[in-house]
Design a protein around this motif. Structure first.
Motif, PDB file in Angstrom:
ATOM      1  N   LEU A 253      60.906 -45.371 -11.352  1.00 56.26           N
ATOM      2  CA  LEU A 253      60.278 -46.370 -10.501  1.00 56.26           C
ATOM      3  C   LEU A 253      59.815 -45.722  -9.202  1.00 56.26           C
ATOM      4  CD1 LEU A 253      59.881 -49.527 -10.522  1.00 56.26           C
ATOM      5  CD2 LEU A 253      61.986 -49.645  -9.191  1.00 56.26           C
ATOM      6  N   ALA A 254      58.637 -46.135  -8.703  1.00 56.68           N
ATOM      7  CA  ALA A 254      58.107 -45.571  -7.463  1.00 56.68           C
ATOM      8  C   ALA A 254      57.254 -46.601  -6.736  1.00 56.68           C
ATOM      9  CB  ALA A 254      57.272 -44.323  -7.753  1.00 56.68           C
ATOM     10  N   ASP A 255      57.225 -46.507  -5.410  1.00 59.45           N
ATOM     11  CA  ASP A 255      56.292 -47.299  -4.609  1.00 59.45           C
ATOM     12  C   ASP A 255      54.910 -46.677  -4.706  1.00 59.45           C
ATOM     13  OD1 ASP A 255      58.129 -49.195  -3.356  1.00 59.45           O
ATOM     14  OD2 ASP A 255      58.928 -47.459  -2.296  1.00 59.45           O
ATOM     15  N   ILE A 256      53.863 -47.516  -4.776  1.00 62.19           N
ATOM     16  CA  ILE A 256      52.499 -46.999  -4.791  1.00 62.19           C
ATOM     17  C   ILE A 256      51.655 -47.732  -3.768  1.00 62.19           C
ATOM     18  CG2 ILE A 256      52.534 -46.160  -7.171  1.00 62.19           C
ATOM     19  CD1 ILE A 256      51.120 -48.713  -8.011  1.00 62.19           C
ATOM     20  N   TYR A 257      50.724 -47.020  -3.225  1.00 64.08           N
ATOM     21  CA  TYR A 257      49.851 -47.573  -2.194  1.00 64.08           C
ATOM     22  C   TYR A 257      49.034 -48.739  -2.751  1.00 64.08           C
ATOM     23  CZ  TYR A 257      45.932 -47.920   1.002  1.00 64.08           C
ATOM     24  OH  TYR A 257      44.972 -48.390   1.849  1.00 64.08           O
ATOM     25  N   ARG A 258      49.062 -49.832  -2.066  1.00 65.20           N
ATOM     26  CA  ARG A 258      48.238 -51.021  -2.309  1.00 65.20           C
ATOM     27  C   ARG A 258      48.656 -51.819  -3.532  1.00 65.20           C
ATOM     28  NH1 ARG A 258      41.765 -50.569  -2.829  1.00 65.20           N
ATOM     29  NH2 ARG A 258      42.370 -49.927  -4.921  1.00 65.20           N
ATOM     30  N   ASN A 259      49.195 -51.178  -4.571  1.00 69.84           N
ATOM     31  CA  ASN A 259      49.493 -51.885  -5.814  1.00 69.84           C
ATOM     32  C   ASN A 259      50.946 -52.312  -5.947  1.00 69.84           C
ATOM     33  OD1 ASN A 259      47.018 -51.991  -7.608  1.00 69.84           O
ATOM     34  ND2 ASN A 259      47.004 -49.843  -6.999  1.00 69.84           N
ATOM     35  N   GLY A 260      51.751 -52.115  -4.917  1.00 71.91           N
ATOM     36  CA  GLY A 260      53.137 -52.561  -4.985  1.00 71.91           C
ATOM     37  C   GLY A 260      54.059 -51.499  -5.521  1.00 71.91           C
ATOM     38  N   MET A 261      54.336 -51.553  -6.832  1.00 74.86           N
ATOM     39  CA  MET A 261      55.245 -50.593  -7.432  1.00 74.86           C
ATOM     40  C   MET A 261      54.735 -50.156  -8.796  1.00 74.86           C
ATOM     41  SD  MET A 261      59.015 -51.946  -6.358  1.00 74.86           S
ATOM     42  CE  MET A 261      59.614 -50.276  -6.443  1.00 74.86           C
TER      43      MET A 261
END
Length: 391
Positions: A253-261
């Protein structure tokens, strides 16, 4: 969205070259390489490698990569998993291990599964003292999970429920263990879940929900999440989700810019697919989750990790598998999004043919700010570091 950011993303992607990783064999005599994790064993501020192998639990010192045995021959059957994390803030990891790997025996805990805590000696290069803890049969994975500002539980995940046959029967008892001040004293245990009937792996992440990290468990029934609050574990949202329609073997699992996760997976268990799910996880209902299949050419996929290996502000996925596929290929690949919409990905080989991936993790091992890849190979009998030389 700030429009000034768009040219920056365009520049990053246009300037990006192919990933560059330089492999180094750390050990060419690994028996199976059931599990590799990273943590500072000797307190020198450098992350070491820690491996669960067939009959030994060992660690490799960062720098010279000298091998030391933590414990060996704890049970009749194979070792299978290891958890390492600094849970008391002294800069050195606490280590727990699982062994007696006998997945065909799901009822008799004396013949299947084990949980041991390893007491650190004054010299960590010497043998550590094992303390045996109660357990369920078919112990398969374990992780230290944060449950408060300074509290942790050892979360232990069996493969099967007790008496389970072919994924049917009793649910898997996921149990959290709380370490007492004296590890030889009785450990308090807590039942987290028993709703899944065949599980394979888990991950955890602080989502700002509850008192610590949320755990995500992948298995026959897809992915389920659990958070900890006020001394109790509670399940995440149960609304219909794409995550409940796939069998998962591995997940990250990772955080991503603009798209949440972003949740990356290997599907099904020991499967052929690398997948990505985009959306909210663990906080709110997940009906808006989007699924993308990145690859369907794996055979016995057995490792996945996420991170910004290329330093371009996006999250890439690394996945490995352990048996030759139809093209007689096995190894490790990196999947790179072509832009920050995560709608399309490019594929790059990291190791083509030299790694029968049994276990895989990532960490910055040399402090250069870049994530390196570490993998242990089953039939290739090796442990490798893939040093990140990407620019």
């Amino acid at each position: 969205m700030n429009l000034l950011i768009l040219p920056l993303f365009s520049l990053l992607f246009s300037a990006l070259e192919n990933p560059k990783f330089e492999s180094q064999i750390i050990d060419s005599n690994v028996s199976i390489g059931y599990g590799v994790v990273v943590g500072d064993v000797d307190g020198d501020g450098k992350p070491d490698l820690i491996l669960a192998d067939k009959k030994q639990f060992v660690w490799y010192r960062n720098g010279d990569w000298k091998r030391f045995v933590l414990a060996e021959n704890l049970t009749e059957f194979d070792n299978v998993c290891i958890a390492a994390r600094d849970i008391n803030g002294d800069g050195k990891v606490e280590i727990a291990v699982g062994a007696q790997w006998n997945p065909g025996e799901t009822s008799d805990e004396s013949q299947s599964g084990s949980v041991h805590y390893l007491i650190r000696p004054s010299d960590p290069t010497q043998l550590w003292t094992p303390v045996q803890l109660p357990h369920e049969p078919t112990v398969h994975r374990m992780y230290w999970v944060k449950t408060g500002a300074s509290n942790y539980q050892l979360v232990v995940l069996p493969l099967h429920g007790r008496g389970n046959k072919g994924g049917e029967g009793a649910g898997v008892k996921v149990i959290g263990y709380e370490k007492p001040t004296d590890p030889k004293s009785p450990w308090k245990t807590q039942l987290i879940d028993e709703s899944m009937h065949l599980t394979h792996n888990m991950t955890s992440k602080d989502l700002g929900v509850g008192d610590g990290e949320t755990i995500f468990i992948g298995g026959k029934e897809g992915v389920k999440s659990f958070s900890y609050q006020a001394g109790e574990w509670f399940a995440g949202p149960t609304e219909e989700s794409p995550l409940e329609h796939q069998s998962f073997g591995e997940l990250s699992l990772a955080d991503i810019y603009r798209n949440g996760m972003l949740l990356a997976g290997v599907e099904p268990m020991h499967g052929n697919q690398v997948t990505v799910y985009l959306g909210p996880f663990g906080k709110t209902e997940s009906t808006q989750i989007r699924r993308i299949v990145l690859d369907e050419s794996l055979k016995e996929g057995h490792g996945i990790a996420t991170g910004d290996f290329l330093g371009n502000g996006t999250i890439q996925i690394v996945a490995g598998w352990r048996s030759p596929n139809e093209a007689e290929e096995m190894g490790i690949k990196l999947y790179e999004p072509v832009d920050d919409s995560y709608s399309k990905f490019k594929t790059h080989w990291i190791d083509q043919g030299g790694m029968a991936t049994e276990s895989l993790t990532v960490a910055d091992l040399n402090g250069d700010g870049k994530l390196d890849i570490i993998a242990a190979g089953r039939s290739t009998n090796n442990l490798k570091i893939y040093w990140n030389r990407s620019e």
